[in-house]
Design a protein around this motif. Structure first.
Motif, mmCIF file in Angstrom:
data_model
loop_
_atom_site.group_PDB
_atom_site.id
_atom_site.type_symbol
_atom_site.label_atom_id
_atom_site.label_comp_id
_atom_site.label_asym_id
_atom_site.label_seq_id
_atom_site.Cartn_x
_atom_site.Cartn_y
_atom_site.Cartn_z
ATOM 1 N N LEU A 75 0.831 -1.204 0.000
ATOM 2 C CA LEU A 75 0.000 0.000 0.000
ATOM 3 C C LEU A 75 0.867 1.257 0.000
ATOM 4 O O LEU A 75 0.640 2.199 -0.778
ATOM 5 C CB LEU A 75 -0.927 -0.009 1.214
ATOM 6 N N LEU A 76 1.869 1.275 0.861
ATOM 7 C CA LEU A 76 2.751 2.431 0.945
ATOM 8 C C LEU A 76 3.541 2.623 -0.341
ATOM 9 O O LEU A 76 3.684 3.751 -0.837
ATOM 10 C CB LEU A 76 3.697 2.267 2.133
ATOM 11 N N GLU A 77 4.030 1.533 -0.906
ATOM 12 C CA GLU A 77 4.795 1.639 -2.148
ATOM 13 C C GLU A 77 3.922 2.189 -3.274
ATOM 14 O O GLU A 77 4.383 2.978 -4.103
ATOM 15 C CB GLU A 77 5.369 0.272 -2.522
ATOM 16 N N ARG A 78 2.661 1.805 -3.272
ATOM 17 C CA ARG A 78 1.744 2.211 -4.348
ATOM 18 C C ARG A 78 1.229 3.637 -4.173
ATOM 19 O O ARG A 78 1.095 4.387 -5.149
ATOM 20 C CB ARG A 78 0.564 1.230 -4.377
ATOM 21 N N GLU A 79 0.945 4.044 -2.957
ATOM 22 C CA GLU A 79 0.221 5.291 -2.719
ATOM 23 C C GLU A 79 1.078 6.475 -2.286
ATOM 24 O O GLU A 79 0.637 7.622 -2.389
ATOM 25 C CB GLU A 79 -0.864 5.061 -1.660
ATOM 26 N N LEU A 80 2.250 6.246 -1.793
ATOM 27 C CA LEU A 80 3.059 7.376 -1.325
ATOM 28 C C LEU A 80 3.503 8.236 -2.507
ATOM 29 O O LEU A 80 3.726 7.726 -3.614
ATOM 30 C CB LEU A 80 4.296 6.875 -0.565
ATOM 31 N N PRO A 81 3.650 9.528 -2.296
ATOM 32 C CA PRO A 81 4.110 10.412 -3.381
ATOM 33 C C PRO A 81 5.581 10.160 -3.688
ATOM 34 O O PRO A 81 6.265 9.408 -2.987
ATOM 35 C CB PRO A 81 3.893 11.812 -2.800
ATOM 36 N N ASP A 82 6.060 10.813 -4.720
ATOM 37 C CA ASP A 82 7.470 10.667 -5.099
ATOM 38 C C ASP A 82 8.398 11.450 -4.175
ATOM 39 O O ASP A 82 9.528 11.010 -3.916
ATOM 40 C CB ASP A 82 7.688 11.133 -6.537
ATOM 41 N N ARG A 83 7.928 12.618 -3.700
ATOM 42 C CA ARG A 83 8.783 13.462 -2.862
ATOM 43 C C ARG A 83 7.952 14.090 -1.748
ATOM 44 O O ARG A 83 6.731 14.240 -1.859
ATOM 45 C CB ARG A 83 9.455 14.559 -3.696
ATOM 46 N N PHE A 84 8.654 14.482 -0.696
ATOM 47 C CA PHE A 84 8.029 15.218 0.399
ATOM 48 C C PHE A 84 9.050 16.233 0.897
ATOM 49 O O PHE A 84 10.184 15.891 1.241
ATOM 50 C CB PHE A 84 7.604 14.280 1.532
ATOM 51 N N ARG A 85 8.665 17.501 0.912
ATOM 52 C CA ARG A 85 9.541 18.601 1.336
ATOM 53 C C ARG A 85 10.895 18.558 0.637
ATOM 54 O O ARG A 85 11.942 18.820 1.235
ATOM 55 C CB ARG A 85 9.733 18.592 2.858
ATOM 56 N N GLY A 86 10.865 18.218 -0.636
ATOM 57 C CA GLY A 86 12.079 18.210 -1.438
ATOM 58 C C GLY A 86 12.920 16.962 -1.311
ATOM 59 O O GLY A 86 13.950 16.843 -1.979
ATOM 60 N N HIS A 87 12.491 16.004 -0.480
ATOM 61 C CA HIS A 87 13.251 14.779 -0.275
ATOM 62 C C HIS A 87 12.594 13.616 -1.018
ATOM 63 O O HIS A 87 11.356 13.512 -1.044
ATOM 64 C CB HIS A 87 13.326 14.435 1.213
ATOM 65 N N PRO A 88 13.384 12.728 -1.603
ATOM 66 C CA PRO A 88 12.780 11.575 -2.281
ATOM 67 C C PRO A 88 12.154 10.611 -1.276
ATOM 68 O O PRO A 88 12.734 10.330 -0.223
ATOM 69 C CB PRO A 88 13.968 10.931 -3.003
ATOM 70 N N ARG A 90 11.356 7.458 -2.202
ATOM 71 C CA ARG A 90 11.951 6.163 -2.538
ATOM 72 C C ARG A 90 13.438 6.353 -2.826
ATOM 73 O O ARG A 90 13.816 7.144 -3.686
ATOM 74 C CB ARG A 90 11.240 5.554 -3.761
ATOM 75 N N PHE A 91 14.264 5.638 -2.091
ATOM 76 C CA PHE A 91 15.709 5.774 -2.255
ATOM 77 C C PHE A 91 16.388 4.505 -1.748
ATOM 78 O O PHE A 91 15.786 3.681 -1.056
ATOM 79 C CB PHE A 91 16.237 7.013 -1.508
ATOM 80 N N ALA A 92 17.661 4.353 -2.113
ATOM 81 C CA ALA A 92 18.433 3.174 -1.724
ATOM 82 C C ALA A 92 19.117 3.404 -0.378
ATOM 83 O O ALA A 92 19.323 4.542 0.047
ATOM 84 C CB ALA A 92 19.475 2.852 -2.787
ATOM 85 N N MET A 93 19.457 2.299 0.274
ATOM 86 C CA MET A 93 20.198 2.338 1.539
ATOM 87 C C MET A 93 21.454 1.495 1.373
ATOM 88 O O MET A 93 21.584 0.711 0.426
ATOM 89 C CB MET A 93 19.336 1.761 2.668
ATOM 90 N N THR A 94 22.387 1.609 2.313
ATOM 91 C CA THR A 94 23.620 0.826 2.202
ATOM 92 C C THR A 94 23.340 -0.668 2.287
ATOM 93 O O THR A 94 24.098 -1.479 1.765
ATOM 94 C CB THR A 94 24.616 1.225 3.299
ATOM 95 N N TRP A 95 22.259 -1.063 2.965
ATOM 96 C CA TRP A 95 21.924 -2.484 3.077
ATOM 97 C C TRP A 95 20.743 -2.895 2.185
ATOM 98 O O TRP A 95 20.310 -4.037 2.208
ATOM 99 C CB TRP A 95 21.603 -2.844 4.528
ATOM 100 N N ASP A 96 20.211 -1.960 1.421
ATOM 101 C CA ASP A 96 19.086 -2.250 0.530
ATOM 102 C C ASP A 96 19.171 -1.313 -0.667
ATOM 103 O O ASP A 96 18.803 -0.140 -0.577
ATOM 104 C CB ASP A 96 17.754 -2.061 1.270
ATOM 105 N N GLU A 97 19.651 -1.821 -1.791
ATOM 106 C CA GLU A 97 19.907 -0.975 -2.952
ATOM 107 C C GLU A 97 18.651 -0.673 -3.763
ATOM 108 O O GLU A 97 18.708 0.085 -4.730
ATOM 109 C CB GLU A 97 20.948 -1.648 -3.853
ATOM 110 N N ARG A 98 17.518 -1.234 -3.367
ATOM 111 C CA ARG A 98 16.281 -0.956 -4.100
ATOM 112 C C ARG A 98 15.793 0.460 -3.799
ATOM 113 O O ARG A 98 15.795 0.884 -2.651
ATOM 114 C CB ARG A 98 15.197 -1.957 -3.701
ATOM 115 N N ALA A 99 15.368 1.155 -4.808
ATOM 116 C CA ALA A 99 14.795 2.490 -4.611
ATOM 117 C C ALA A 99 13.316 2.324 -4.285
ATOM 118 O O ALA A 99 12.436 2.437 -5.142
ATOM 119 C CB ALA A 99 14.990 3.343 -5.854
ATOM 120 N N ARG A 100 13.031 2.021 -3.019
ATOM 121 C CA ARG A 100 11.665 1.831 -2.524
ATOM 122 C C ARG A 100 11.437 2.770 -1.352
ATOM 123 O O ARG A 100 12.362 3.371 -0.812
ATOM 124 C CB ARG A 100 11.433 0.390 -2.063
ATOM 125 N N HIS A 101 10.174 2.855 -0.925
ATOM 126 C CA HIS A 101 9.875 3.642 0.263
ATOM 127 C C HIS A 101 10.616 3.049 1.451
ATOM 128 O O HIS A 101 10.920 1.846 1.490
ATOM 129 C CB HIS A 101 8.362 3.669 0.530
#
Length: 349
Positions: A75-88, A90-101
């Motif tokens: 639900l969150l992956e589908r409904e969340l916007p692309d950005r909030f207050r200028g921040h993405p 969906r983005f990658a982390m050092t332990w998770d390279e997927r650009a997801r929420h």
């Protein structure tokens, strides 16, 4: 510049919270900024933004609603916007390279086990010895913005500090580490000035860690250790002596400063109503150097009724008192190996 907590609070208030209210209005859940990250401790700064910083939240449900975890994540992956207050969003982390929420969704027990490395039971004294300060802080330090679960509040309350007998056992182990004080003087007297200063630094760290225990606070990992230490109510009394320990070239001055710091700890322990000898520092045999009297840990251990704590060697304590490898301590999956080590000690008791 928003801190991570301020950004997470606004993200929940303006985006995630309203989405959940609309889509799952009757679902008991908790949302907060928990888990890893400097911002969870309130210590993030501009440098913190170069990795694993951004729109992060933890969303938790009770175990009875475990089957909804995949639905909520989708639900969150589908409904969340692309950005909030200028921040993405969906983005990658050092332990998770997927650009997801990066709203981490789990049940309360699963989240606790992921952070702590054990199925936490407040009545299990062995389990308490498996915990590191950083692991516990990832559960209790960050803010919770909303909570209608039955499990998260009791979990965080239970983890605030050790039960009484476990506390006495880990304090006794801390005093056993500080019993190495005479080795500092001996190293200096036998022409080992570099080693003497290394021992002085190690003892200074032992003082600081014992201060956390005596202030019933959990110590974070090394990056923020002193920042958290300075929040302790006895930090002001200890900072001067510890600074002397780390800067003086005179071993006698260093020893005097260490003894001063030890006396601050003993006074704190006495103020807590814990068993403490009238004078916990004395001569080391007939030498000029001084030592923590063996009566200090013995007084804490006397009268313990927990059968496991009575059988464990008194010098062992919790895992971060006998192990200082940060790579291992930071890995909850290693807790099973640590538990096996305790089982071996118990077999030998």
């Amino acid at each position: 510049m928003d801190t991570g907590i301020a950004l997470a609070r606004a993200y929940h208030r303006e985006v995630v919270g309203p989405l959940l209210s609309r889509e799952v209005p009757r679902l008991p859940h908790a949302a907060g900024r928990l888990g890893s990250g400097s911002d969870v401790l309130g210590f993030d700064d501009a440098t913190s933004r170069d990795h694993d910083w951004g729109l992060r939240l933890t969303l938790l449900v009770d175990d009875a609603d475990a089957d909804l975890v995949p639905y909520l994540d989708d639900l969150l992956e589908r409904e969340l916007p692309d950005r909030f207050r200028g921040h993405p969003v969906r983005f990658a982390m050092t332990w998770d390279e997927r650009a997801r929420h990066k709203v981490s969704v789990a049940t309360v027990p699963a989240f606790a086990r992921d952070r702590l490395g054990i199925a936490f039971d407040p009545a299990d004294s062995a389990g308490w010895l498996m915990l590191t300060g950083q692991a516990v802080l990832e559960v209790i330090a960050g803010p919770v913005f909303a909570d209608t679960t039955t499990a998260l509040g009791p979990l965080r309350a239970a983890l605030r500090h050790y039960p009484a007998e476990v506390e006495r056992y880990v304090l006794a182990a801390g005093w056993h580490r500080l019993a190495r004080l005479p080795l500092h003087a001996r190293a200096a007297a036998t022409g080992q000035p570099l080693h003497a200063r290394r021992l002085a630094g190690t003892l200074a760290e032992d003082v600081m860690r014992q201060a956390f225990r005596l202030c019933r606070a959990w110590a974070p990992y090394d990056k923020w250790f002193e920042r958290a230490f300075q929040r302790l109510p006895i930090a002001a009394e200890l900072t001067g002596p510890l600074t002397t320990v780390l800067h003086s070239v005179d071993p006698r001055v260093r020893e005097d400063a260490l003894v001063t710091a030890v006396r601050v700890l003993l006074a704190r322990q006495r103020d807590l109503g814990l068993p403490t000898p009238p004078d916990g520092v004395g001569p080391f045999f007939e030498r000029a150097s001084r030592a923590v009297r063996p009566e200090v840990p013995a007084a804490l251990l006397d009268g313990l009724t927990d059968p496991l704590l009575r059988r464990l060697p008194p010098e062992i304590g919790a895992i971060d008192q006998w192990l200082d490898n940060p790579w291992l301590l930071a890995r909850p999956e290693a807790r099973a190996a640590f538990a096996a080590a305790y089982e071996q000690w118990l077999r030998r008791a």
